[in-house]
Design a protein around this motif. Structure first.
Motif, PDB file in Angstrom:
ATOM      1  N   VAL A 150      -0.536  -2.387  10.929  1.00 55.41           N
ATOM      2  CA  VAL A 150       0.715  -1.299  10.615  1.00 55.41           C
ATOM      3  C   VAL A 150       1.900  -1.808  10.353  1.00 55.41           C
ATOM      4  N   SER A 151       3.044  -1.257   9.769  1.00 54.40           N
ATOM      5  CA  SER A 151       4.268  -1.637   9.770  1.00 54.40           C
ATOM      6  C   SER A 151       5.129  -1.003  10.906  1.00 54.40           C
ATOM      7  N   GLY A 152       6.095  -1.443  11.278  1.00 53.19           N
ATOM      8  CA  GLY A 152       7.213  -1.080  12.208  1.00 53.19           C
ATOM      9  C   GLY A 152       7.989   0.336  11.888  1.00 53.19           C
ATOM     10  N   VAL A 153       7.071   1.034  11.334  1.00 56.24           N
ATOM     11  CA  VAL A 153       7.681   2.539  11.031  1.00 56.24           C
ATOM     12  C   VAL A 153       7.408   3.488  12.459  1.00 56.24           C
ATOM     13  N   SER A 154       8.380   4.269  12.386  1.00 54.27           N
ATOM     14  CA  SER A 154       8.192   5.222  13.784  1.00 54.27           C
ATOM     15  C   SER A 154       6.951   6.454  13.428  1.00 54.27           C
ATOM     16  N   ALA A 155       6.636   6.997  14.269  1.00 56.08           N
ATOM     17  CA  ALA A 155       5.562   7.864  14.079  1.00 56.08           C
ATOM     18  C   ALA A 155       6.180   9.047  13.466  1.00 56.08           C
ATOM     19  N   GLY A 156       7.497   9.523  13.596  1.00 62.16           N
ATOM     20  CA  GLY A 156       8.367  10.586  13.550  1.00 62.16           C
ATOM     21  C   GLY A 156       8.462  10.594  11.822  1.00 62.16           C
ATOM     22  N   ASN A 157       8.807   9.280  11.462  1.00 63.68           N
ATOM     23  CA  ASN A 157       8.896   9.318   9.895  1.00 63.68           C
ATOM     24  C   ASN A 157       7.804   9.148   9.300  1.00 63.68           C
ATOM     25  N   ILE A 158       6.542   8.720   9.602  1.00 62.38           N
ATOM     26  CA  ILE A 158       5.502   8.579   9.015  1.00 62.38           C
ATOM     27  C   ILE A 158       5.032  10.302   8.978  1.00 62.38           C
ATOM     28  N   LEU A 159       5.081  11.084  10.040  1.00 63.24           N
ATOM     29  CA  LEU A 159       4.930  12.379  10.045  1.00 63.24           C
ATOM     30  C   LEU A 159       5.429  13.280   9.034  1.00 63.24           C
ATOM     31  N   ALA A 160       6.892  13.076   9.075  1.00 62.08           N
ATOM     32  CA  ALA A 160       7.482  13.498   7.815  1.00 62.08           C
ATOM     33  C   ALA A 160       7.086  13.314   6.532  1.00 62.08           C
ATOM     34  N   THR A 161       6.608  12.078   5.876  1.00 60.21           N
ATOM     35  CA  THR A 161       5.921  11.715   4.785  1.00 60.21           C
ATOM     36  C   THR A 161       4.821  12.497   4.457  1.00 60.21           C
ATOM     37  N   ILE A 162       3.874  12.581   5.747  1.00 56.96           N
ATOM     38  CA  ILE A 162       2.582  13.097   5.774  1.00 56.96           C
ATOM     39  C   ILE A 162       2.832  14.657   5.282  1.00 56.96           C
ATOM     40  N   VAL A 163       3.783  15.269   5.914  1.00 59.93           N
ATOM     41  CA  VAL A 163       4.046  16.753   5.432  1.00 59.93           C
ATOM     42  C   VAL A 163       4.498  17.010   3.949  1.00 59.93           C
ATOM     43  N   ILE A 164       5.386  15.913   3.441  1.00 60.72           N
ATOM     44  CA  ILE A 164       5.709  15.869   2.118  1.00 60.72           C
ATOM     45  C   ILE A 164       4.716  15.592   1.064  1.00 60.72           C
ATOM     46  N   PHE A 165       3.857  14.477   1.518  1.00 58.41           N
ATOM     47  CA  PHE A 165       2.615  14.406   0.935  1.00 58.41           C
ATOM     48  C   PHE A 165       1.430  15.567   0.691  1.00 58.41           C
ATOM     49  N   MET A 166       1.348  16.105   1.840  1.00 56.64           N
ATOM     50  CA  MET A 166       0.535  17.339   1.914  1.00 56.64           C
ATOM     51  C   MET A 166       0.947  18.531   0.772  1.00 56.64           C
ATOM     52  N   LEU A 167       2.275  18.503   1.014  1.00 51.05           N
ATOM     53  CA  LEU A 167       2.617  19.863   0.174  1.00 51.05           C
ATOM     54  C   LEU A 167       2.413  19.237  -1.270  1.00 51.05           C
ATOM     55  N   ILE A 168       2.944  17.957  -1.611  1.00 50.59           N
ATOM     56  CA  ILE A 168       2.950  17.577  -3.095  1.00 50.59           C
ATOM     57  C   ILE A 168       1.248  17.755  -3.468  1.00 50.59           C
ATOM     58  N   PHE A 169       0.523  17.073  -2.696  1.00 51.21           N
ATOM     59  CA  PHE A 169      -0.931  16.884  -3.103  1.00 51.21           C
ATOM     60  C   PHE A 169      -1.709  18.355  -3.139  1.00 51.21           C
ATOM     61  N   THR A 170      -1.285  19.170  -2.364  1.00 51.77           N
ATOM     62  CA  THR A 170      -1.783  20.532  -2.085  1.00 51.77           C
ATOM     63  C   THR A 170      -1.338  21.322  -3.610  1.00 51.77           C
ATOM     64  N   GLY A 171      -0.040  21.027  -3.960  1.00 48.09           N
ATOM     65  CA  GLY A 171       0.564  21.675  -5.108  1.00 48.09           C
ATOM     66  C   GLY A 171      -0.323  21.041  -6.399  1.00 48.09           C
ATOM     67  N   LEU A 172      -0.547  19.866  -6.420  1.00 47.48           N
ATOM     68  CA  LEU A 172      -1.327  19.092  -7.488  1.00 47.48           C
ATOM     69  C   LEU A 172      -2.528  19.728  -7.694  1.00 47.48           C
ATOM     70  N   LEU A 173      -3.215  19.837  -6.557  1.00 48.07           N
ATOM     71  CA  LEU A 173      -4.603  20.531  -6.389  1.00 48.07           C
ATOM     72  C   LEU A 173      -4.782  21.668  -6.834  1.00 48.07           C
ATOM     73  N   ILE A 174      -3.946  22.493  -6.597  1.00 46.67           N
ATOM     74  CA  ILE A 174      -3.499  24.053  -6.883  1.00 46.67           C
ATOM     75  C   ILE A 174      -3.534  24.161  -8.189  1.00 46.67           C
ATOM     76  N   ALA A 175      -2.706  23.380  -8.844  1.00 51.08           N
ATOM     77  CA  ALA A 175      -2.224  23.187 -10.388  1.00 51.08           C
ATOM     78  C   ALA A 175      -3.670  22.652 -11.146  1.00 51.08           C
ATOM     79  N   ASN A 176      -4.275  21.787 -10.635  1.00 50.05           N
ATOM     80  CA  ASN A 176      -5.504  21.320 -11.256  1.00 50.05           C
ATOM     81  C   ASN A 176      -6.585  22.261 -11.241  1.00 50.05           C
ATOM     82  N   VAL A 177      -6.930  23.018 -10.030  1.00 49.60           N
ATOM     83  CA  VAL A 177      -7.830  24.382  -9.930  1.00 49.60           C
ATOM     84  C   VAL A 177      -7.514  25.284 -11.131  1.00 49.60           C
ATOM     85  N   THR A 178      -6.040  25.570 -10.985  1.00 52.37           N
ATOM     86  CA  THR A 178      -5.448  26.769 -11.840  1.00 52.37           C
ATOM     87  C   THR A 178      -5.845  26.452 -13.217  1.00 52.37           C
ATOM     88  N   ILE A 179      -5.440  25.255 -13.915  1.00 49.83           N
ATOM     89  CA  ILE A 179      -5.720  24.834 -15.042  1.00 49.83           C
ATOM     90  C   ILE A 179      -6.864  24.714 -15.527  1.00 49.83           C
TER      91      ILE A 179
END
Length: 520
Positions: free
Chosen positions: A474-503
């Motif tokens: 792993v890189s020298g990235v703090s757990a807090g910073n990674i957690l923030a990106t996890i939340v962002i990615f989860m929101l983006i990917f969930t949005g993409l999944l909802i868009a995919n299923v909807t379309i």
């Protein structure tokens, strides 16, 4: 390589698992649906029946929607190797990057070139040229999968490389050993054929939805026929390549095999568990607790699958940790303690090599280099602290494997039943089977996700088998910073999944072109 806090490791693994699993929602449908739509267009070109043209166009539209979102999630995933896994990228980038580069330059551009002709060339090029573009589009997508799986397989079975002590990097010495590794070839066929099953279950399920709604009957039955035959072939091939996977895992990753079966004590003539329940009181490979509350076993099948010998000895978790059994090449397996000691020898010799080179002691440097190379296959064990560190999560691996196999067998039966009812011209009247077909789509997706859980959980703690554990990658990235990106990615990917299923749902409800639904 400095070991980081376990929270950073866990966060980095969680983020990659999240993006990989979201991405894998889209990929199997692309690979499976792509072949089905190409088959349908081939039927159109051979028969001249316009209904097959509009049937193919309908499924191509759904393919395009899914393909676009799959590309978006895949690009994000690859960037993580440079952000959260920089030690890994530094250590093996010369090898790991090669198949990914080929995937981007060759396969992805191939897809991008011909997909435009496929979608916009219906009235602009000849039938033959358009059909070629359709097959080349899915061929490009399949080749793309191949090179990605080559990269993944190399992590499971590193081959065709040499460690450069001066650059501290692994360098490729044999491209074809990497590209045509038996693990890579088998992983490719197993993954692609299982994806064919996902695409087939989607087509059959959507067709069943039309039958339930009593609309587009002719179109639905035509699609179901192609999907069911293709799905049966796909899952039969998946079962066949699954046998190949069991063999490769046995030869290259015995600890993974032991975790898949919950096998703690090795035995000759080992049976394959068909159904079983692990004992939650089993805490360690060293305790005397029975690992299973119950199990239904097929005698000697595990030995037969793993060694092509029904009486062969299959090592359990305890055997792999403690060593002493005979390996396939005839040598004796080392214990964890012995492997860690040899890993430490390699680490120390590497440090001594650097000092000797700096001081101009070339003879000493050559001796240290030889020591490193003699012990490099155990390099990663020096990062581990205890025997338990080399044991993967048995529960997740065991249940994921067995549930995946059960679902695969279910689909072989399911598609056979669908074909039977279709041939008897009873499918459009059999409501219960139509509902089973619709809800089976979810099972197909579950099976393919479970396959990746087996592959990735089963090889823990390794990023590269025996050479680099995840804790050192792993890189020298703090757990807090990674957690923030996890939340962002989860929101983006969930949005993409909802868009995919909807379309997709909107297009399915809209239905195919009227010409595709006309009765004969």
């Amino acid at each position: 390589m400095e070991l980081l806090a376990i929270t950073s490791v866990d966060m980095a693994r969680t983020q990659f698992a999240l993006t990989a699993m979201y991405h894998w929602i889209f990929v199997p449908l692309t690979l499976g649906l792509g072949v089905i739509m190409a088959i349908m267009e081939t039927i159109y070109v051979r028969t001249g029946d316009e209904k097959w043209k509009y049937t193919a166009k309908f499924w191509q539209k759904l393919f395009g929607i899914n393909f676009a979102i799959g590309v978006a999630t895949g690009i994000i995933m690859e960037f993580q190797f440079g952000t959260n896994w920089s030690n890994y990228s530094l250590f093996v980038g010369d090898i790991f990057g090669a198949p990914l580069a080929i995937e981007g330059i060759l396969a992805f551009f191939m897809e991008a070139t011909f997909i435009s002709i496929m979608f916009f060339g219906w009235n602009r090029v000849s039938k033959g040229a358009h059909l070629a573009s359709t097959w080349l589009t899915i061929t490009g997508a399949t080749l793309s999968a191949y090179w990605i799986l080559v990269a993944n397989a190399w992590m499971q079975y590193p081959a065709g490389m040499e460690f450069n002590l001066d650059t501290m990097r692994n360098e490729m010495t044999d491209f074809w050993a990497v590209a045509l590794s038996p693990v890579a070839v088998n992983k490719f066929f197993h993954t692609v054929t299982s994806s064919w099953g996902v695409g087939a279950s989607f087509v059959v399920g959507v067709g069943c939805w039309y039958l339930i709604r009593k609309r587009n009957i002719d179109f639905a039955l035509r699609s179901i026929k192609v999907g069911a035959i293709f799905g049966l072939v796909g899952f039969l091939l998946t079962a066949y390549t699954g046998d190949g996977s069991a063999y490769e895992v046995t030869q290259k990753q015995p600890m993974k095999l032991a975790a898949m079966e919950g096998l703690y004590e090795g035995k000759e003539g080992a049976g394959l568990i068909a159904v079983g329940l692990l004992n939650p009181n089993k805490k360690s490979f060293n305790d005397d607790v029975n690992p299973h509350l119950f199990k239904l076993e097929i005698p000697k099948l595990l030995s037969l699958m793993g060694y092509r010998n029904a009486n062969a000895f299959v090592p359990g978790i305890k055997d792999v940790v403690e060593g002493g059994y005979t390996l396939p090449d005839g040598t004796t397996a080392l214990s964890f303690s012995e492997m860690r000691e040899r890993g430490k020898i390699a680490h120390q010799a590497l440090a001594d090599y650097g000092v000797a080179k700096q001081e101009g002691r070339d003879t000493d440097a050559a001796n240290y280099e030889a020591i490193v190379k003699d012990n490099f296959k155990y390099f990663g064990y020096a990062f581990l602290d205890a025997e338990e560190d080399m044991v993967p999560p048995v529960g997740v691996t065991f249940y994921s494997f067995h549930l995946m196999v059960m679902i695969g067998l279910y689909f072989i039966l399911f598609f056979a039943v669908i074909i039977f009812f279709h041939r008897k011209k009873k499918l459009h009247k059999t409501t219960w089977l139509q509902h089973v077909g619709l809800w089976s789509i979810a099972l197909a997706y579950l099976a393919t996700q479970l396959g990746w859980l087996v592959a990735e959980f089963g090889r823990q703690p390794w990023t590269i088998q025996d050479i680099l554990p995840v804790s050192a990658a792993v890189s020298g990235v703090s757990a807090g910073n990674i957690l923030a990106t996890i939340v962002i990615f989860m929101l983006i990917f969930t949005g993409l999944l909802i868009a995919n299923v909807t379309i997709l749902t909107k297009q399915i409800k809209k239905g195919p072109d009227p010409l595709a639904s006309e009765s004969h």
